[in-house]
Design a protein around this motif. Structure first.
Motif, PDB file in Angstrom:
ATOM      1  N   GLN A 108       6.879  -3.978   5.973  1.00 23.82           N
ATOM      2  CA  GLN A 108       5.532  -5.142   4.984  1.00 23.82           C
ATOM      3  C   GLN A 108       4.980  -5.726   5.595  1.00 23.82           C
ATOM      4  OE1 GLN A 108       7.827  -5.844   1.198  1.00 23.82           O
ATOM      5  NE2 GLN A 108       8.927  -4.437   1.614  1.00 23.82           N
TER       6      GLN A 108
ATOM      7  N   ASN B 284       1.173  -1.399  -0.385  1.00 23.29           N
ATOM      8  CA  ASN B 284      -0.015   0.447  -0.103  1.00 23.29           C
ATOM      9  C   ASN B 284       1.080   1.127   0.015  1.00 23.29           C
ATOM     10  OD1 ASN B 284       0.706   0.341   2.923  1.00 23.29           O
ATOM     11  ND2 ASN B 284      -0.553  -1.195   3.208  1.00 23.29           N
ATOM     12  N   GLU B 285       0.209   2.453  -0.491  1.00 25.61           N
ATOM     13  CA  GLU B 285       0.835   4.242  -0.094  1.00 25.61           C
ATOM     14  C   GLU B 285       1.813   3.741   0.957  1.00 25.61           C
ATOM     15  OE1 GLU B 285       2.502   6.912  -3.023  1.00 25.61           O
ATOM     16  OE2 GLU B 285       1.280   5.760  -3.035  1.00 25.61           O
ATOM     17  N   THR B 286       1.250   3.942   1.842  1.00 18.08           N
ATOM     18  CA  THR B 286       1.563   5.117   3.389  1.00 18.08           C
ATOM     19  C   THR B 286       2.838   3.213   3.451  1.00 18.08           C
ATOM     20  OG1 THR B 286      -0.163   4.958   3.948  1.00 18.08           O
ATOM     21  CG2 THR B 286       1.644   4.804   5.886  1.00 18.08           C
ATOM     22  N   THR B 287       3.269   2.350   3.479  1.00 15.08           N
ATOM     23  CA  THR B 287       4.068   1.106   3.595  1.00 15.08           C
ATOM     24  C   THR B 287       5.117   2.082   2.609  1.00 15.08           C
ATOM     25  OG1 THR B 287       2.270  -0.572   4.463  1.00 15.08           O
ATOM     26  CG2 THR B 287       4.785  -0.898   3.990  1.00 15.08           C
ATOM     27  N   TYR B 288       4.772   1.702   1.215  1.00 13.57           N
ATOM     28  CA  TYR B 288       5.553   2.338   0.206  1.00 13.57           C
ATOM     29  C   TYR B 288       6.990   3.794   0.595  1.00 13.57           C
ATOM     30  CZ  TYR B 288       8.001   3.671  -4.327  1.00 13.57           C
ATOM     31  OH  TYR B 288       9.004   4.109  -5.404  1.00 13.57           O
ATOM     32  N   GLN B 289       5.637   4.138   1.228  1.00 14.39           N
ATOM     33  CA  GLN B 289       6.683   5.763   1.622  1.00 14.39           C
ATOM     34  C   GLN B 289       7.350   5.475   2.812  1.00 14.39           C
ATOM     35  OE1 GLN B 289       3.302   8.742   1.942  1.00 14.39           O
ATOM     36  NE2 GLN B 289       2.781   8.810  -0.398  1.00 14.39           N
ATOM     37  N   GLN B 290       7.265   4.710   3.573  1.00 16.36           N
ATOM     38  CA  GLN B 290       7.768   4.117   4.965  1.00 16.36           C
ATOM     39  C   GLN B 290       9.187   3.931   4.706  1.00 16.36           C
ATOM     40  OE1 GLN B 290       5.805   1.996   7.992  1.00 16.36           O
ATOM     41  NE2 GLN B 290       4.455   3.963   8.789  1.00 16.36           N
TER      42      GLN B 290
ATOM     43  N   ALA C 108       2.348  -4.632   7.784  1.00 17.90           N
ATOM     44  CA  ALA C 108       1.348  -4.037   6.934  1.00 17.90           C
ATOM     45  C   ALA C 108       0.317  -5.023   6.290  1.00 17.90           C
ATOM     46  CB  ALA C 108       1.691  -3.110   5.812  1.00 17.90           C
TER      47      ALA C 108
END
Length: 179
Positions: free
Chosen positions: A49, A2-8, A52
């Protein structure tokens, strides 16, 4: 992912080792002994990851443990002594050390080595094999220096490719020679 995990995960690459160690405590709940930036970044990314999206199932964990316990780990494959063609390979093989092709003190071929000696310039060109001086080929820099000066010299010392070891190796006079 997901986008939040990707940004983190992307933010981890911009962190210092100290920041990564702090983030490690946040996601694992314990300190790390590692100070290796890439290791910390990868471990934290994996944990983010896993939190999440879920980690391995219990069945997958058990299977991984079974495989790890049964594994007969080898770093190299066994050489088959009866393998056809092995003797031909051994006959073509040469054992020993390879000698370097060029002296590491020499510059690249085509380089001009210049030395002023008794009011005139001595110019030698570095070739693939040997040296050129005054339109003639020479096997060594020492031979060039001897031809140019009329006395024996260490060619590397004469052209300044090595540092003198002591006061006896300096100067333009015969006492500065190194035979």
């Amino acid at each position: 992912m997901n986008e939040t995990t990707y940004q983190q995960v992307q933010a981890l690459s911009r962190m210092t080792v100290g920041e990564l160690r702090e983030r490690y405590i946040d996601v694992f709940g314990e300190e790390t002994r590692s100070h290796h930036k890439d290791f910390l970044r990868k471990r934290i990314a994996w944990r983010l990851q896993a939190l999440a999206e879920g980690s391995l199932s219990e069945r997958a964990r058990r299977r991984a443990e079974e495989i790890a316990n049964d594994a007969d780990l080898r770093i190299r494959m066994l050489r088959d002594p009866i393998k056809p063609g092995l003797m031909e390979v051994r006959e073509r093989s040469v054992s020993g050390r390879l000698q370097p092709q060029r002296d590491s003190r020499l510059p690249l071929p085509g380089t001009l080595l210049v030395r002023e000696f008794r009011g005139r310039d001595i110019v030698a060109k570095v070739l693939d094999k040997g040296f050129e001086y005054d339109g003639r080929w020479f096997k060594s820099l020492s031979a060039v220096a001897q031809e140019a000066t009329g006395s024996k010299w260490n060619g590397f010392l004469f052209f300044g490719l090595v540092e003198p070891k002591g006061p006896q190796d300096q100067g333009d006079e015969p006492d500065g020679r190194n035979g």
